[in-house]
Design a protein around this motif. Structure first.
Motif, PDB file in Angstrom:
ATOM      1  N   GLY A   1       0.863  -1.165   0.000  1.00  0.00           N
ATOM      2  CA  GLY A   1       0.000   0.000   0.000  1.00  0.00           C
ATOM      3  C   GLY A   1       0.908   1.226   0.000  1.00  0.00           C
TER       4      GLY A   1
ATOM      5  N   LEU B   1       1.045   5.745   1.101  1.00  0.00           N
ATOM      6  CA  LEU B   1       0.441   6.962   1.620  1.00  0.00           C
ATOM      7  C   LEU B   1       0.504   8.036   0.543  1.00  0.00           C
ATOM      8  CD1 LEU B   1       2.005   7.180   5.203  1.00  0.00           C
ATOM      9  CD2 LEU B   1      -0.202   6.220   4.540  1.00  0.00           C
TER      10      LEU B   1
ATOM     11  N   LYS C   1      -4.230  13.659   0.692  1.00  0.00           N
ATOM     12  CA  LYS C   1      -5.663  13.471   0.448  1.00  0.00           C
ATOM     13  C   LYS C   1      -6.161  14.259  -0.754  1.00  0.00           C
ATOM     14  CE  LYS C   1      -7.570  17.362   2.547  1.00  0.00           C
ATOM     15  NZ  LYS C   1      -8.054  18.335   1.594  1.00  0.00           N
TER      16      LYS C   1
ATOM     17  N   ARG D   1      -7.370   4.142  -4.145  1.00  0.00           N
ATOM     18  CA  ARG D   1      -7.736   3.245  -3.040  1.00  0.00           C
ATOM     19  C   ARG D   1      -7.625   1.781  -3.475  1.00  0.00           C
ATOM     20  NH1 ARG D   1     -10.911   7.703  -1.723  1.00  0.00           N
ATOM     21  NH2 ARG D   1     -10.684   8.352   0.441  1.00  0.00           N
TER      22      ARG D   1
ATOM     23  N   ILE E   1      -3.672   5.171   0.759  1.00  0.00           N
ATOM     24  CA  ILE E   1      -4.232   5.644   2.022  1.00  0.00           C
ATOM     25  C   ILE E   1      -4.073   7.162   2.033  1.00  0.00           C
ATOM     26  CG2 ILE E   1      -4.023   5.622   4.544  1.00  0.00           C
ATOM     27  CD1 ILE E   1      -2.703   2.823   4.234  1.00  0.00           C
TER      28      ILE E   1
ATOM     29  N   MET F   1      -1.820   9.532  12.878  1.00  0.00           N
ATOM     30  CA  MET F   1      -1.710   8.578  11.784  1.00  0.00           C
ATOM     31  C   MET F   1      -0.647   7.523  12.082  1.00  0.00           C
ATOM     32  SD  MET F   1      -1.741   9.097   7.783  1.00  0.00           S
ATOM     33  CE  MET F   1      -2.972   7.954   7.213  1.00  0.00           C
TER      34      MET F   1
ATOM     35  N   LEU G   1      -1.477   3.589  12.201  1.00  0.00           N
ATOM     36  CA  LEU G   1      -0.805   2.626  11.323  1.00  0.00           C
ATOM     37  C   LEU G   1      -0.046   1.566  12.125  1.00  0.00           C
ATOM     38  CD1 LEU G   1       0.295   5.039   8.481  1.00  0.00           C
ATOM     39  CD2 LEU G   1      -1.422   3.215   8.330  1.00  0.00           C
TER      40      LEU G   1
ATOM     41  N   LYS H   1      -2.774  -0.818  13.119  1.00  0.00           N
ATOM     42  CA  LYS H   1      -3.209  -1.570  11.934  1.00  0.00           C
ATOM     43  C   LYS H   1      -2.174  -2.646  11.589  1.00  0.00           C
ATOM     44  CE  LYS H   1      -5.065  -0.833   7.334  1.00  0.00           C
ATOM     45  NZ  LYS H   1      -5.505   0.118   6.340  1.00  0.00           N
TER      46      LYS H   1
ATOM     47  N   LEU I   1       3.639  -1.375   3.615  1.00  0.00           N
ATOM     48  CA  LEU I   1       3.293   0.022   3.362  1.00  0.00           C
ATOM     49  C   LEU I   1       4.516   0.778   2.864  1.00  0.00           C
ATOM     50  CD1 LEU I   1       1.110   2.236   3.545  1.00  0.00           C
ATOM     51  CD2 LEU I   1       1.935   2.694   5.869  1.00  0.00           C
TER      52      LEU I   1
END
Length: 184
Positions: free
Chosen positions: A56, A58, A61, A73, A78, A88, A92, A95, A104
């Motif tokens: 994944g 980052l 936004k 997505r 993310i 965050m 993470l 998660k 990630l």
């Protein structure tokens, strides 16, 4: 199927190669640099899929608007809300601890512009979740993405960040003038 398509595009169409010697960890943070172009994301996703791994990523936004948001997505993106003071890193870490697999990718510069003050969130996520940091260098001059080193954070951030930055010193981004290591 996806791996074959990505391999074909990455190798045959774009003419890139890779050098990968790091283990395929079930969980890790990927520190990818230099990040000097928007093309780094697409090249990186082609690479990671071509070598049969997952990741994944980052991204600020602002990029998650329609129709790009659903696409990013689906690719593992993310969104990062930089204007809000959210935890965050803590989110993470949790998660990562709860997930069976967690990969990630984070660019330590935090921008495509020259930034000598690298962000350290990737380091704190790896430290807090007790994950290895896989270093992946993108070299446009050699048309090669390299993953030959990883480290486990020791908690001595100055020492570890120096080692991380030194790994990336010889890689040439798409726009080399936009990549700086800062203080070593």
């Amino acid at each position: 199927m996806i791996q074959s398509v990505c391999r074909f595009i990455y190798h045959r169409i774009l003419g890139w190669k890779e050098e990968v010697t790091v283990p395929d960890f079930k969980k890790c943070i990927i520190c990818a640099a230099p990040h000097t172009s928007n093309w780094d994301l697409f090249l990186g996703k082609l690479f990671i899929n071509a070598v049969g791994r997952k990741s994944g990523f980052l991204m600020k936004k602002e990029w998650f608007f329609f129709p790009l948001g659903p696409i990013f997505r689906a690719m593992g993106g993310i969104p990062v809300y930089r204007s809000k003071r959210t935890s965050m890193v803590d989110q993470l870490i949790e998660k990562a601890k709860q997930a069976e697999e967690f990969h990630l990718a984070i660019t330590p510069e935090g921008t495509r512009s020259a930034n000598p003050d690298w962000k350290k969130g990737f380091y704190y996520i790896a430290l807090g979740a007790e994950l290895p940091i896989v270093l992946i260098g993108i070299d446009y001059q050699k048309k090669c993405i390299t993953a030959t080193k990883y480290l486990r954070p020791t908690g001595d951030i100055d020492k570890d960040m120096r080692e991380i930055k030194l790994y990336f010193k010889d890689f040439k981004g798409k726009h080399p003038e936009k990549f700086v290591l800062g203080d070593l």
